[in-house]
Design a protein around this motif. Structure first.
Motif, PDB file in Angstrom:
ATOM      1  N   TRP A  36       0.839  -1.189   0.000  1.00 45.52           N
ATOM      2  CA  TRP A  36       0.000   0.000   0.000  1.00 45.52           C
ATOM      3  C   TRP A  36       0.879   1.247   0.000  1.00 45.52           C
ATOM      4  O   TRP A  36       1.869   1.318   0.740  1.00 45.52           O
ATOM      5  CB  TRP A  36      -0.905   0.023   1.230  1.00 45.52           C
ATOM      6  N   TYR A  37       0.492   2.192  -0.827  1.00 44.38           N
ATOM      7  CA  TYR A  37       1.102   3.502  -0.854  1.00 44.38           C
ATOM      8  C   TYR A  37      -0.003   4.535  -0.662  1.00 44.38           C
ATOM      9  O   TYR A  37      -1.181   4.222  -0.776  1.00 44.38           O
ATOM     10  CB  TYR A  37       1.811   3.749  -2.193  1.00 44.38           C
ATOM     11  N   ARG A  38       0.372   5.766  -0.380  1.00 43.98           N
ATOM     12  CA  ARG A  38      -0.611   6.826  -0.251  1.00 43.98           C
ATOM     13  C   ARG A  38      -0.074   8.114  -0.845  1.00 43.98           C
ATOM     14  O   ARG A  38       1.132   8.309  -0.942  1.00 43.98           O
ATOM     15  CB  ARG A  38      -1.034   7.041   1.202  1.00 43.98           C
ATOM     16  N   GLY A  42      -0.160  17.411  -4.321  1.00 39.58           N
ATOM     17  CA  GLY A  42       1.091  18.147  -4.350  1.00 39.58           C
ATOM     18  C   GLY A  42       2.281  17.396  -3.799  1.00 39.58           C
ATOM     19  O   GLY A  42       3.394  17.918  -3.774  1.00 39.58           O
ATOM     20  N   LYS A  43       2.057  16.156  -3.356  1.00 38.00           N
ATOM     21  CA  LYS A  43       3.155  15.369  -2.805  1.00 38.00           C
ATOM     22  C   LYS A  43       3.337  14.094  -3.592  1.00 38.00           C
ATOM     23  O   LYS A  43       2.431  13.621  -4.272  1.00 38.00           O
ATOM     24  CB  LYS A  43       2.891  15.051  -1.331  1.00 38.00           C
ATOM     25  N   GLN A  44       4.536  13.526  -3.477  1.00 37.84           N
ATOM     26  CA  GLN A  44       4.812  12.265  -4.144  1.00 37.84           C
ATOM     27  C   GLN A  44       4.118  11.119  -3.408  1.00 37.84           C
ATOM     28  O   GLN A  44       3.870  11.183  -2.199  1.00 37.84           O
ATOM     29  CB  GLN A  44       6.323  12.008  -4.174  1.00 37.84           C
ATOM     30  N   ARG A  45       3.830  10.078  -4.170  1.00 36.83           N
ATOM     31  CA  ARG A  45       3.267   8.884  -3.567  1.00 36.83           C
ATOM     32  C   ARG A  45       4.314   8.286  -2.617  1.00 36.83           C
ATOM     33  O   ARG A  45       5.487   8.190  -2.956  1.00 36.83           O
ATOM     34  CB  ARG A  45       2.889   7.894  -4.658  1.00 36.83           C
ATOM     35  N   CYS A  95      -3.227   0.420  -3.820  1.00 42.37           N
ATOM     36  CA  CYS A  95      -2.676  -0.923  -3.741  1.00 42.37           C
ATOM     37  C   CYS A  95      -1.634  -1.094  -4.846  1.00 42.37           C
ATOM     38  O   CYS A  95      -1.799  -0.544  -5.953  1.00 42.37           O
ATOM     39  CB  CYS A  95      -3.808  -1.936  -3.907  1.00 42.37           C
ATOM     40  N   MET A  96      -0.594  -1.859  -4.553  1.00 34.97           N
ATOM     41  CA  MET A  96       0.524  -2.012  -5.485  1.00 34.97           C
ATOM     42  C   MET A  96       0.917  -3.471  -5.611  1.00 34.97           C
ATOM     43  O   MET A  96       0.907  -4.224  -4.628  1.00 34.97           O
ATOM     44  CB  MET A  96       1.708  -1.204  -4.971  1.00 34.97           C
ATOM     45  N   ALA A  97       1.304  -3.856  -6.845  1.00 30.88           N
ATOM     46  CA  ALA A  97       1.890  -5.170  -7.095  1.00 30.88           C
ATOM     47  C   ALA A  97       3.039  -4.999  -8.078  1.00 30.88           C
ATOM     48  O   ALA A  97       2.950  -4.180  -9.000  1.00 30.88           O
ATOM     49  CB  ALA A  97       0.855  -6.136  -7.658  1.00 30.88           C
ATOM     50  N   PHE A  98       4.102  -5.741  -7.886  1.00 24.53           N
ATOM     51  CA  PHE A  98       5.271  -5.690  -8.766  1.00 24.53           C
ATOM     52  C   PHE A  98       5.971  -4.329  -8.756  1.00 24.53           C
ATOM     53  O   PHE A  98       6.883  -4.120  -9.545  1.00 24.53           O
ATOM     54  CB  PHE A  98       4.891  -5.990 -10.230  1.00 24.53           C
TER      55      PHE A  98
END
Length: 112
Positions: A36-38, A42-45, A95-98
């Motif tokens: 998981w990222y957020r 104006g900001k980077q993930r 959500c993130m994969a790879f």
């Protein structure tokens, strides 16, 4: 490649809890790392948490002790349990994969 669909976001008061879910379009057993990222405007993930298919986890310092990531390979699901939420946790959660496949995101808003 894999398609990811997040759910479970919403508005919650500070100190509350939410559980985010991520449904994958295919079997995730072979996907070594999911997470998981957020991101806020104006900001980077930024990284929130990752989990390997062996169960090893990694958390951003800002969420350690409050968030818990888990995965259910049999259901092709990844979860993020968020407790003791703070206003600074407000963001769109992805959500993130790879490290290259992303869902559309789910909004989390924490009111003070």
């Amino acid at each position: 490649q894999v398609q990811l669909v997040e759910s479970g976001g919403g508005l919650v008061q500070a100190g509350g809890s939410l559980r985010l879910s991520c449904a994958a379009s295919r079997n995730i057993f072979s996907i070594r790392t999911m997470g998981w990222y957020r991101q806020t405007p104006g900001k980077q993930r930024e990284l929130v948490a990752t989990i390997t298919n062996g169960g090893s986890t990694n958390y951003a310092d800002s969420v350690k002790g409050r968030f818990n990531i888990s995965r259910d390979n049999a259901k092709n699901m990844v979860y993020l349990e968020m407790n003791s939420l703070k206003p600074e946790d407000t963001a769109v959660y992805y959500c993130m994969a790879f490290f290259t496949s992303w869902g559309q995101g789910t909004q989390v808003a924490v009111s003070s």
